[in-house]
Scaffold this motif. Structure first.
Motif, mmCIF file in Angstrom:
data_model
loop_
_atom_site.group_PDB
_atom_site.id
_atom_site.type_symbol
_atom_site.label_atom_id
_atom_site.label_comp_id
_atom_site.label_asym_id
_atom_site.label_seq_id
_atom_site.Cartn_x
_atom_site.Cartn_y
_atom_site.Cartn_z
ATOM 1 N N ARG A 52 0.983 -1.238 -0.032
ATOM 2 C CA ARG A 52 0.322 -0.252 0.275
ATOM 3 C C ARG A 52 0.607 1.427 -0.059
ATOM 4 O O ARG A 52 0.390 2.280 -0.250
ATOM 5 C CB ARG A 52 -0.620 -0.038 0.779
ATOM 6 C CG ARG A 52 -1.908 0.807 1.020
ATOM 7 C CD ARG A 52 -2.662 0.711 2.528
ATOM 8 N NE ARG A 52 -3.764 2.233 2.471
ATOM 9 C CZ ARG A 52 -3.317 3.336 3.183
ATOM 10 N NH1 ARG A 52 -2.330 3.763 3.312
ATOM 11 N NH2 ARG A 52 -4.286 3.635 2.819
ATOM 12 N N LEU A 53 2.052 1.091 0.538
ATOM 13 C CA LEU A 53 2.849 2.287 0.610
ATOM 14 C C LEU A 53 3.026 3.416 -1.035
ATOM 15 O O LEU A 53 3.055 4.495 -1.217
ATOM 16 C CB LEU A 53 4.606 1.823 0.394
ATOM 17 C CG LEU A 53 5.303 3.159 0.624
ATOM 18 C CD1 LEU A 53 5.377 3.967 1.574
ATOM 19 C CD2 LEU A 53 6.814 2.582 0.504
ATOM 20 N N PRO A 54 2.981 3.001 -2.713
ATOM 21 C CA PRO A 54 2.709 4.421 -3.266
ATOM 22 C C PRO A 54 1.168 4.621 -3.240
ATOM 23 O O PRO A 54 1.120 5.930 -3.487
ATOM 24 C CB PRO A 54 2.702 3.303 -4.224
ATOM 25 C CG PRO A 54 3.557 1.724 -3.785
ATOM 26 C CD PRO A 54 3.035 2.018 -2.193
ATOM 27 N N TRP A 55 0.350 3.995 -2.499
ATOM 28 C CA TRP A 55 -1.282 4.679 -2.192
ATOM 29 C C TRP A 55 -0.834 5.855 -1.256
ATOM 30 O O TRP A 55 -1.528 6.519 -1.483
ATOM 31 C CB TRP A 55 -2.183 3.200 -1.765
ATOM 32 C CG TRP A 55 -3.317 4.135 -2.156
ATOM 33 C CD1 TRP A 55 -4.091 5.055 -2.488
ATOM 34 C CD2 TRP A 55 -5.065 2.842 -2.222
ATOM 35 N NE1 TRP A 55 -4.981 4.677 -2.167
ATOM 36 C CE2 TRP A 55 -5.187 3.972 -1.841
ATOM 37 C CE3 TRP A 55 -4.555 1.372 -2.067
ATOM 38 C CZ2 TRP A 55 -6.587 3.740 -1.943
ATOM 39 C CZ3 TRP A 55 -6.136 1.154 -1.838
ATOM 40 C CH2 TRP A 55 -7.485 1.922 -1.088
ATOM 41 N N MET A 74 1.551 7.198 -0.178
ATOM 42 C CA MET A 74 2.179 8.340 -0.685
ATOM 43 C C MET A 74 1.105 9.094 -1.689
ATOM 44 O O MET A 74 1.941 10.484 -1.139
ATOM 45 C CB MET A 74 3.130 7.822 -1.518
ATOM 46 C CG MET A 74 4.836 6.876 -1.281
ATOM 47 S SD MET A 74 6.354 6.274 -1.972
ATOM 48 C CE MET A 74 6.615 7.821 -2.372
ATOM 49 N N GLU A 75 0.457 8.947 -2.346
ATOM 50 C CA GLU A 75 -0.375 9.948 -3.456
ATOM 51 C C GLU A 75 -1.538 10.270 -1.954
ATOM 52 O O GLU A 75 -1.338 11.433 -2.662
ATOM 53 C CB GLU A 75 -1.106 8.495 -3.904
ATOM 54 C CG GLU A 75 -0.006 8.260 -5.561
ATOM 55 C CD GLU A 75 0.665 9.622 -6.321
ATOM 56 O OE1 GLU A 75 -0.092 10.796 -5.908
ATOM 57 O OE2 GLU A 75 1.551 9.262 -6.554
#
Length: 98
Positions: free
Chosen positions: A2-5, A7-8
């Motif tokens: 879930r890290l990219p999400w 960050m968004e």
């Protein structure tokens, strides 16, 4: 995963927040701690090697953070620096006056 999400989401929240002032050491301002503000201005002036007159202007500028803007052509600005005291038990106008 879930890290990219995440960050968004943080970038979206920052996009909204960056339209507001971002102050560090805001308690010197909200509590009207003029001594600390003066010391900070004098330290900055010494680091920048300002003259005596320029130093006094910087001190006045720093101390001005604790007061509303006044004068001809000054547009009204919400008192965002003092909002913290509005409903706070720890930051009442009475405690700020100390």
């Amino acid at each position: 995963m879930r890290l990219p999400w995440l960050m968004e989401e943080i970038f979206e929240a920052w996009d909204v927040a960056k339209k507001r002032p971002q102050f560090k050491a805001e308690y010197m301002i909200t509590h009207n701690i003029v001594g600390a503000l003066e010391q900070a201005a004098r330290a900055a002036a010494a680091r920048l090697k300002l003259s005596g007159t320029e130093t006094e202007k910087l001190v006045a500028h720093y101390l001005g953070y604790t007061r509303p803007l006044e004068g001809a052509g000054v547009r009204p600005v919400p008192p965002f620096l003092f909002v913290i005291s509005k409903d706070s038990r720890d930051h009442s106008p009475r405690s700020i006056a100390r």
